[in-house]
Design a protein around this motif. Structure first.
Motif, short mmCIF file in Angstrom:
data_model
loop_
_atom_site.label_atom_id
_atom_site.label_comp_id
_atom_site.label_asym_id
_atom_site.label_seq_id
_atom_site.Cartn_x
_atom_site.Cartn_y
_atom_site.Cartn_z
N THR A 173 -36.84 16.43 -12.62
CA THR A 173 -36.80 17.52 -12.61
C THR A 173 -37.65 18.67 -12.01
O THR A 173 -37.42 19.89 -11.87
N TYR A 174 -38.84 17.88 -10.75
CA TYR A 174 -38.96 18.22 -9.58
C TYR A 174 -37.74 18.64 -8.86
O TYR A 174 -37.79 19.83 -8.54
N ILE A 175 -37.39 18.13 -8.57
CA ILE A 175 -36.40 18.06 -7.61
C ILE A 175 -35.33 19.20 -7.92
O ILE A 175 -34.95 19.92 -7.24
N GLU A 176 -35.45 18.99 -9.71
CA GLU A 176 -34.08 19.66 -9.86
C GLU A 176 -35.09 21.54 -9.65
O GLU A 176 -33.95 22.32 -9.53
N GLY A 177 -35.46 21.74 -9.59
CA GLY A 177 -36.66 22.62 -9.48
C GLY A 177 -36.89 23.19 -8.28
O GLY A 177 -36.77 24.50 -8.02
N ALA A 178 -36.78 22.01 -7.58
CA ALA A 178 -37.00 23.19 -6.15
C ALA A 178 -35.39 23.48 -5.25
O ALA A 178 -35.46 23.70 -4.64
N ILE A 179 -35.27 22.35 -5.99
CA ILE A 179 -33.48 22.95 -5.69
C ILE A 179 -32.79 24.35 -5.89
O ILE A 179 -32.81 24.82 -5.49
N PHE A 180 -32.89 24.62 -7.35
CA PHE A 180 -32.67 25.94 -7.95
C PHE A 180 -33.46 26.86 -7.15
O PHE A 180 -33.06 28.05 -6.81
N HIS A 181 -34.98 26.87 -7.06
CA HIS A 181 -35.86 27.54 -6.23
C HIS A 181 -35.43 27.83 -4.90
O HIS A 181 -35.40 28.82 -4.52
N ARG A 182 -34.73 26.52 -4.12
CA ARG A 182 -34.33 27.41 -3.22
C ARG A 182 -33.00 27.57 -2.69
O ARG A 182 -32.59 28.61 -1.95
N LEU A 183 -32.23 27.23 -3.52
CA LEU A 183 -30.77 28.00 -3.78
C LEU A 183 -30.67 29.58 -4.40
O LEU A 183 -30.00 30.12 -3.64
N THR A 184 -31.74 30.16 -5.37
CA THR A 184 -32.25 30.89 -5.82
C THR A 184 -32.69 31.64 -4.77
O THR A 184 -32.31 33.32 -4.81
#
Length: 185
Positions: A154-165
């Motif tokens: 869950t953290y990883i998906e959020g971190a990736i989404f944040h980095r993409l955005t």
């Protein structure tokens, strides 16, 4: 046309479909656009995928299989430090060189809200990743590996989404280390 070239054209179409979904979104995913991006003769994609839904379904299935290789058996970390490093590299890779593939995955997540096939394919892929990760955590001595896996992913998906955005995710290594270590307690 030989069977081999049909397979090759199908693969080219699916690669192009992922590229389109990742760069332009699901709405841009059409047979004609796939033919154009893949460099295929007009109508080739529709020969393999008769409807737009069939094209979307085949593309998400292809995506799940493409991501499966990232979690191969031989790549298990052997220590918590190795795990944190591998996760940090994964986030960097997903938001960097694999940005388009990651963006396609996120676009398909949204599509899965309305399309049961897309949802089920993504859920099946996620279950395989969770099992692989939980077995890895179990080998590292984590007391509740499946709960830890869900928290870490869950953290990883959020971190990736944040980095993409937002094109940043400061302190990713320190955050990953804190989350991973907290799951081992």
């Amino acid at each position: 046309m030989t069977n081999e070239s049909a397979v090759s054209n199908r693969g080219r179409a699916l690669d192009a479909a992922l590229q389109i979904a990742g760069s332009q979104g699901i709405r841009a995913l059409t047979h004609g656009r796939v033919d154009s991006v893949a460099g295929l003769p007009k109508g080739s994609t529709s020969n393999h995928f008769r409807t737009r839904a069939a094209l979307i379904h085949a593309t998400v299935d292809y995506l799940v299989e493409a991501e499966r290789g990232a979690f191969a058996e031989g790549n298990r970390p052997r220590s918590v430090e190795d795990l944190v490093q591998a996760l940090a590299v994964f986030v960097d890779h997903a938001a960097g060189p694999q940005r388009m593939l990651t963006a396609a995955r996120f676009a398909f997540f949204v599509e899965g809200f309305h399309d049961a096939h897309v949802h089920d394919a993504l859920a099946h892929g996620r279950a395989r990743i969770e099992t692989w990760a939980a077995l890895t955590l179990e080998e590292l001595g984590f007391p509740r590996p499946f709960a830890a896996t869900r928290r870490i992913l869950t953290y990883i998906e959020g971190a990736i989404f944040h980095r993409l955005t937002f094109d940043d995710a400061p302190g990713i290594y320190d955050d990953l280390e804190a989350i991973v270590r907290s799951c081992g307690d």
